[in-house]
Design an enzyme around this catalytic site. Structure first.
Site, PDB file in Angstrom:
ATOM      1  N   CYS A   3       0.816  -1.219   0.000  1.00 12.93           N
ATOM      2  CA  CYS A   3       0.000   0.000   0.000  1.00 12.93           C
ATOM      3  C   CYS A   3       0.846   1.264   0.000  1.00 12.93           C
ATOM      4  O   CYS A   3       0.325   2.358  -0.188  1.00 12.93           O
ATOM      5  CB  CYS A   3      -0.936   0.017   1.202  1.00 12.93           C
ATOM      6  SG  CYS A   3      -2.012  -1.418   1.267  1.00 12.93           S
TER       7      CYS A   3
ATOM      8  N   ALA B 136      -6.869 -21.264   1.469  1.00  8.63           N
ATOM      9  CA  ALA B 136      -6.545 -20.040   0.721  1.00  8.63           C
ATOM     10  C   ALA B 136      -7.055 -18.821   1.476  1.00  8.63           C
ATOM     11  O   ALA B 136      -8.095 -18.877   2.156  1.00  8.63           O
ATOM     12  CB  ALA B 136      -7.159 -20.088  -0.684  1.00  8.63           C
TER      13      ALA B 136
END
Lengths: 551, 551
Positions: free
Chosen positions: B42, B277
């Site tokens: 980010c 996942a």
């Protein structure tokens, strides 16, 4: 319908204006004993320093404008001296003349008044003030602008006391704060208030805690503390708290409760029909304990004022109690709290645990991030959040607001990591300190981490635990625990054989995050180990004198 | 237990480190196809301008440190090319060599990859990039530091596109943003995004909306839009969104769902046993709609990584879905959103209403307060909060965080006024804009106020309503509605006879607060009146061209 309102500030004026929006035809009279209505009570301390520089900014509305916009008959300098519930009348004193005014509904919004303890020497002293109204402020301004005023004493280190102290320092005065409790900001716990005390000291404020003023001498220019200490003061501001202004209600026979607050039902009706009360003067239910209390704050007062108007016209919006959220700026620091402190949870006999988290106001890799420390008080069995506190330079208001909202929503510690908060590097972190509070609390509640608190460290050491400090060696220059062993976390697994597996340890690092990793590592290798919650940074804030600063 | 993790950034590394804290003995291997793990994804856009100036700050952890601290076997530049669920193995490519690695549990954290549309001219162009990794960033840095680079095209005006655009402007480049949707920041609604578009324009960014790039020409130096417009560009950044990096999962026969996201159960297990996942690649349940969606954000990815480790060791911490909260800084402005937009609520077929509130970042009488605009999307019958958006210079993050927490706590519009938020003049207001959102929404839900939205004004005027503008006359210089009548609110009650009681009106003021008072007044006097929600300020932001600026 003729509605008379006593008190024209937060609760009273919210009631009056909402009532007008709901009922164009009601006759609404607002009496206030002071010269100003609808003024910015919470702004008064900031005028002392000139941070709020325009006197007019403190007055949000005038009687003229309230007449024009809301057709309100607002009468300042009118003091209601008596309520006559049977005849539905009040007796009003204006300019020395008494008159009667009838009502169909009466709303009491008298607020709270500063406690002025009856100390020897206080009567007749011309330099002792409280700060509650604009006339109070004007008097104090005259006092502090006098050239002879150099030293100011603030009695009381609560939220108002500290705002006054800060603004007096900013205006160039030498300030001493005396607080009777063991630390400033009694709604916060000791170790959180310690950060604020250090900030006050850094800014030249002398703070004396655990001491009350016993008397004044020499026309108020000397304050004598309980232990005999004599403080010279050119001007003194009493900020030792407020009490409900419930004398009028009491004289009228209305039921009073907790600490003389006015008792109301969920519709804000008092024990007399057609008489309602809102604001600082009423007893409210604290939302965590469900017990009666007083919460003299602007936010609940405004809400209650609006709701009482709703209830009077038949829109049912009951009083759902109050939480109590407060914040103060003390120079560069902000301190805030919501719900119960640890001390209050203890006093209430609740089962609780606490955790501390030190995090960044936003992502550490983005410029301008500053540290903040959060504390959570919670039930380890149910996960219920009892309260939270925060101190830091930036972002404390946001985190306490999130936690106040979480409490309102009955969120538990397990829900805090689930909060998806705004994250971009200038604003937060992928794991916000509020998320981390939840993770840390869950680790404690689920038994993954066994912690001790800062105040339990001496007993743990006396019982034979040794501090294992896993900070990097170059960090030790900031201070060390006595007789501590240092192995940096990144070397710990390789150097396990250097440790004595029969020795119980308490691990610490700077903030508590690395020491938690060490705790998990050591426990899985069979060690008896606990983590010092908040670690060095918290301990250093509250008990720096216990640490050693040179090897 | 041997755990293999594919992907070493947010979700994958959170899983790895949590797993180690829970299980000292597990063998943990992390493969990442890129050269860096655990990097600050980010933060990348902010390196373009030098606001983040140290390249090393973008890398949070190195394989060496992760080995030392967490005994993790982290292998960068290792691409897993195949998963063999039956034999519990993966095939890994490193430096051109293929090897096999067995696993007891496999965690997929492959993330998302930038969408690169297959446009004519894009293949072979050397100046077209996406920004997702540090190598991407390094390439772009080389490109923008070239002296010939003056004009940059950013394709996509979402959160990443705007961050890139801002930082490129700050580094001195001339930036054009092309967004296919009718406005930038598609997760926000039109009128809220309009504030951001204006701020971009003020800072020299050319914004083209409702247009896609159709092709590139001249080795990528010309972008041709769908309408034929030709834009010259020295460097182009594609930021048109991401898609789940689920190719490997698909090839292994794992079940995919919504937009090719990997389908997992509440324990993050895929359709294959022992394969889990997390992160941007998985399908999650949107918490408001309870429908499957993709939410490629750092906050949920980190949480999921931790939770999958918990679930693997038998600590049940199920996936409870995601809300989707996002924020972006665009020069001086901040824009943020949580939950559903109005558009999304409409698409989902929900019964909804919206309200807008303009308030101050803190008390208006305290220096430095700046305006912010909040929007709430809610169910008027149940009071359920569907979503919220905010724009302003300060305090937007705080308000959206409060509202995201409120949604998580199932609080309704009736609860928003009950929130007791931190209030002292530097931090908030006695009635915070979030409280006001609740009051305004309740007024709408309870029928006290009838509102129309900005986009409904032309139809209302066409149907014969007249705008009654209750601003003070001197405010009209900022712009006026066409054919509007002006009577300042404070004169309205006295001048009622000037109005035609058979004429239907829509009242407006600057922010919507005074016009609501006027609405209540007029309705009680028998007028047919509606309030323009958000009033002049909102209308001016979204449709300034409809207003007249000279009398």
């Amino acid at each position: 319908m003729k509605v008379v309102i006593i008190g024209g500030v937060a609760g009273g004026m919210s009631a009056a204006t909402r009532l007008r929006r709901l009922d164009e035809d009601a006759e609404i009279i607002v009496f206030d004993k002071g010269p100003y209505v609808s003024f910015a009570n919470c702004g008064l301390p900031f005028y002392l320093s000139g941070e709020i520089s325009n006197h007019a900014d403190l007055v949000v509305q005038t009687p003229e404008k309230l007449q024009q916009r809301f057709k309100l008959d607002v009468r300042p300098n009118h003091e209601v001296t008596q309520i006559l519930p049977d005849s539905h009348e009040v007796i009003v004193c204006y300019a020395g003349q008494l008159t009667r005014e009838s009502y169909d509904r009466l709303i009491l919004a008298p607020g709270a008044q500063p406690i002025m303890p009856d100390l020897p020497g206080i009567v007749g002293a011309k330099n002792i003030y409280a700060l509650r109204s604009i006339p109070d402020l004007d008097q104090i301004m005259t006092g502090i602008q006098a050239e002879s005023t150099q030293r100011v004493l603030v009695v009381g280190g609560g939220f108002i006391g500290l705002e006054v102290a800060e603004n007096l320092v900013l205006s160039g005065l030498k300030v001493t704060v005396v607080e009777q409790a063991p630390h400033v900001l009694p709604p916060l716990d000791t170790e959180m208030a310690a950060f604020v005390e250090a900030e006050l000291a850094r800014n030249g404020v002398r703070v004396i805690t655990g001491q009350a003023v016993a008397s004044f001498e020499d026309a108020g220019t000397v304050a004598v503390l309980a232990d005999g200490t004599r403080l010279t003061t050119d001007l003194t501001i009493m900020a030792v708290g407020v009490r409900p202004a419930s004398q009028l209600a009491k004289a009228a026979g209305l039921r009073l409760g907790f600490h003389d607050g006015i008792v109301v039902d969920q519709q804000y009706q008092t024990s007399e029909s057609d008489i309602y009360a809102v604001g600082d003067a009423i007893v409210v239910q604290q939302q965590v304990t469900n017990k009666p209390t007083l919460i003299p704050l602007a936010s609940p007062a405004n809400r209650q004022g609006r709701q009482v108007a709703d209830n009077i016209v038949g829109l049912p919006h009951p009083n759902r109690g109050s939480l109590g959220t407060a914040i103060v700026r003390a120079f560069k620091l902000t301190a805030a709290a919501t719900g119960l402190s640890e001390y209050q949870a203890q006093q209430a006999g609740l089962t609780y645990r606490v955790v501390h988290v030190r995090g960044g106001s936003h992502a550490g890799y983005f410029p301008g991030s500053t540290p903040l420390t959060l504390k959570l008080v919670f039930n380890p069995d149910s996960g219920e959040i009892y309260g939270a506190q925060g101190v830091g330079e930036q972002g404390v208001d946001k985190r306490i607001d999130i936690l106040a909202t979480a409490i309102k929503g009955d969120l538990t510690i397990d829900d805090l990591p689930e909060l998806e908060l705004t994250y971009a590097p200038p604003f937060g972190s992928a794991k916000d300190p509020v998320n981390m509070l939840g993770y840390v609390a869950m680790n404690v509640a689920e038994g993954l981490s066994k912690t001790i608190q800062w105040h339990q460290l001496p007993a743990a050491l006396a019982a034979g635990r040794q501090v294992l400090d896993v900070r990097d060696t170059d960090e030790l220059a900031d201070g060390e625990f006595k007789r501590a062993r240092n192995i940096p976390l990144n070397q710990l697994r390789q150097r396990l054989t250097e440790l004595d597996s029969t020795q119980p340890y308490v691990v610490s690092c700077f903030s508590g995050q690395r020491s938690y990793i060490a705790e998990r590592l050591l426990r899985q290798h069979g060690f008896d180990v606990v983590n010092l919650d908040g670690a060095f940074a918290l301990y250093h804030a509250v008990r720096p004198q216990d640490l050693i600063y040179q090897r």
